[in-house]
Design an enzyme around this catalytic site. Structure first.
Site, PDB file in Angstrom:
ATOM      1  N   GLU A  47      35.565  35.773  32.983  1.00  0.00           N
ATOM      2  CA  GLU A  47      36.668  36.726  32.885  1.00  0.00           C
ATOM      3  C   GLU A  47      37.993  36.002  33.143  1.00  0.00           C
ATOM      4  O   GLU A  47      38.057  35.068  33.944  1.00  0.00           O
ATOM      5  CB  GLU A  47      36.463  37.805  33.937  1.00  0.00           C
ATOM      6  CG  GLU A  47      37.607  38.795  34.106  1.00  0.00           C
ATOM      7  CD  GLU A  47      37.460  39.630  35.367  1.00  0.00           C
ATOM      8  OE1 GLU A  47      37.717  40.834  35.299  1.00  0.00           O
ATOM      9  OE2 GLU A  47      37.098  39.062  36.427  1.00  0.00           O
ATOM     10  N   ASN A 110      42.081  44.119  30.285  1.00  0.00           N
ATOM     11  CA  ASN A 110      41.257  42.982  30.688  1.00  0.00           C
ATOM     12  C   ASN A 110      40.160  42.902  29.629  1.00  0.00           C
ATOM     13  O   ASN A 110      39.278  43.762  29.565  1.00  0.00           O
ATOM     14  CB  ASN A 110      40.669  43.236  32.083  1.00  0.00           C
ATOM     15  CG  ASN A 110      40.011  42.010  32.667  1.00  0.00           C
ATOM     16  OD1 ASN A 110      39.575  41.122  31.955  1.00  0.00           O
ATOM     17  ND2 ASN A 110      39.916  41.977  33.990  1.00  0.00           N
ATOM     18  N   LYS A 127      37.628  46.008  29.477  1.00  0.00           N
ATOM     19  CA  LYS A 127      36.965  46.352  30.735  1.00  0.00           C
ATOM     20  C   LYS A 127      37.135  47.822  31.109  1.00  0.00           C
ATOM     21  O   LYS A 127      38.245  48.357  31.077  1.00  0.00           O
ATOM     22  CB  LYS A 127      37.529  45.454  31.841  1.00  0.00           C
ATOM     23  CG  LYS A 127      36.845  45.570  33.195  1.00  0.00           C
ATOM     24  CD  LYS A 127      37.416  44.503  34.122  1.00  0.00           C
ATOM     25  CE  LYS A 127      36.818  44.529  35.505  1.00  0.00           C
ATOM     26  NZ  LYS A 127      37.360  43.430  36.346  1.00  0.00           N
ATOM     27  N   GLU A 146      44.261  44.980  39.797  1.00  0.00           N
ATOM     28  CA  GLU A 146      43.787  45.243  38.432  1.00  0.00           C
ATOM     29  C   GLU A 146      44.155  46.649  37.968  1.00  0.00           C
ATOM     30  O   GLU A 146      44.455  46.869  36.795  1.00  0.00           O
ATOM     31  CB  GLU A 146      42.278  45.024  38.332  1.00  0.00           C
ATOM     32  CG  GLU A 146      41.878  43.567  38.344  1.00  0.00           C
ATOM     33  CD  GLU A 146      40.453  43.365  37.900  1.00  0.00           C
ATOM     34  OE1 GLU A 146      40.119  43.757  36.753  1.00  0.00           O
ATOM     35  OE2 GLU A 146      39.659  42.826  38.694  1.00  0.00           O
ATOM     36  N   CYS A 171      33.047  41.579  34.942  1.00  0.00           N
ATOM     37  CA  CYS A 171      33.182  41.577  36.398  1.00  0.00           C
ATOM     38  C   CYS A 171      32.655  42.853  37.065  1.00  0.00           C
ATOM     39  O   CYS A 171      31.457  43.048  37.167  1.00  0.00           O
ATOM     40  CB  CYS A 171      34.626  41.303  36.779  1.00  0.00           C
ATOM     41  SG  CYS A 171      34.800  40.743  38.498  1.00  0.00           S
ATOM     42  N   ASN A 196      35.429  37.159  38.043  1.00  0.00           N
ATOM     43  CA  ASN A 196      36.193  36.479  39.099  1.00  0.00           C
ATOM     44  C   ASN A 196      35.975  37.309  40.354  1.00  0.00           C
ATOM     45  O   ASN A 196      36.506  38.422  40.439  1.00  0.00           O
ATOM     46  CB  ASN A 196      37.690  36.470  38.793  1.00  0.00           C
ATOM     47  CG  ASN A 196      38.123  35.436  37.773  1.00  0.00           C
ATOM     48  OD1 ASN A 196      38.799  34.479  38.094  1.00  0.00           O
ATOM     49  ND2 ASN A 196      37.752  35.647  36.522  1.00  0.00           N
TER      50      ASN A 196
END
Length: 319
Positions: A47, A110, A127, A146, A171, A196
């Site tokens: 990611e 993302n 994501k 995020e 993730c 991550n």
């Protein structure tokens, strides 16, 4: 005849804030060459693989923030990776921050893409499960913004590629049972998941020592309970003072780990994955058509912020 896919994990060590995309892409290309020399047909990167993990900072300058995003893919910096993939005839999965200009304006995602052996993007995923917080929380050792810097993607889907049915996630998605189940209901045989993950969990520091365990637990449970391969690949190590877990691994539909990275640096590991092995589980233990009882899953309703059983009794109180 079995359908085998040779899958390489391209785990990344840390990317510091001063590292250029050109330098990072050179690292990705080095790993791609190594993966090909080992016989890989696809290499899976983490990611946000092109930059440092920028959500760890509160950035209120929009121009500075947008410098971490890609407005097109491929672009000047990443074109060498696509060219090399085409030259070597190897596919790849790549995570990055996407700044998308859509009909209603700019959107930030993302994102991960799947690229075939001709260097062509064949699928894109945005994501869904965004972790962290949206406002500055200076009490934290580092931020996890995020929710501020990205918006959730539309959902999970599969794509027929590399001789099988492929899915993508990113993730935090790996922690949610719905991720694997929604993909499995669409016939997914292999899911690629870049991540991550910091060792330290600010809201729940008691989980710090369990970070690697929870990572592998999620991948193993998701793979086994849905009869699919799961490929989880980390960006790891000490990045801008923040230590992130490694633990990249490939999990079989049996739930067994068949390949694993052992460092927190740039590392390539490979597994030979039999996609037909999924059928052993999809037709027996986890035969959804035969054994699932979806009518029983609608017994819980939401009412006035409380989770209630269909008959009105509160779960955990009256039962």
């Amino acid at each position: 005849m079995s359908r085998h896919l040779n899958v390489a994990m391209g785990q990344l060590g840390p990317i510091q804030r001063a590292d250029s995309r050109t330098a990072v892409v050179k690292r990705l290309c080095t790993m791609m060459r190594e993966a090909k020399s080992l016989g890989a047909q696809i290499i899976v990167y983490p990611e946000l693989a092109l930059t440092t993990f920028f959500p760890r900072w509160y950035i209120d300058d929009v121009q500075e923030l947008h410098s971490f995003y890609e407005t097109s893919m491929p672009n000047i910096a990443t074109q060498p990776l696509f060219d090399l993939a085409r030259q070597l005839e190897i596919g790849f999965y790549l995570g990055y921050a996407e700044l998308a200009r859509e009909a209603d304006g700019l959107h930030r995602y993302n994102t991960a893409i799947l690229v075939n052996t001709r260097g062509e993007i064949v699928d894109k995923y945005r994501k869904v499960h965004l972790p962290g917080h949206s406002e500055h929380e200076p009490w934290r050792r580092f931020q996890h913004l995020e929710k501020r810097y990205f918006e959730p993607g539309p959902g999970f889907h599969v794509r027929r590629a590399f001789g099988g049915v492929m899915g993508m996630a990113l993730c935090n998605d790996r922690r949610w049972a719905e991720t694997y189940r929604v993909l499995a209901l669409q016939g997914c045989e292999m899911v690629f998941i870049g991540y991550n993950t910091p060792v330290h969990n600010a809201p729940a520091p008691q989980h710090d020592d369990l970070s690697l365990f929870h990572n592998q637990l999620s991948l193993q449970a998701g793979a086994y309970q849905n009869g699919m391969w799961a490929v989880g690949v980390a960006k790891a190590g000490l990045e801008e003072g923040v230590d992130s877990i490694g633990g990249s691994c490939i999990v079989a539909p049996s739930g067994e780990v068949v390949a694993r990275c052992i460092t927190k640096d740039d590392e390539v590991q490979l597994a030979r994955c039999d996609l037909d092995w999924c059928a052993v589980y999809k037709r027996t233990t986890f035969n959804f058509d035969l054994h699932r009882q979806p009518h029983a899953y609608g017994l819980i309703t939401e009412k006035k912020g409380e989770t209630l059983a269909a008959d009105g009794t509160q779960w955990g109180v009256d039962r």
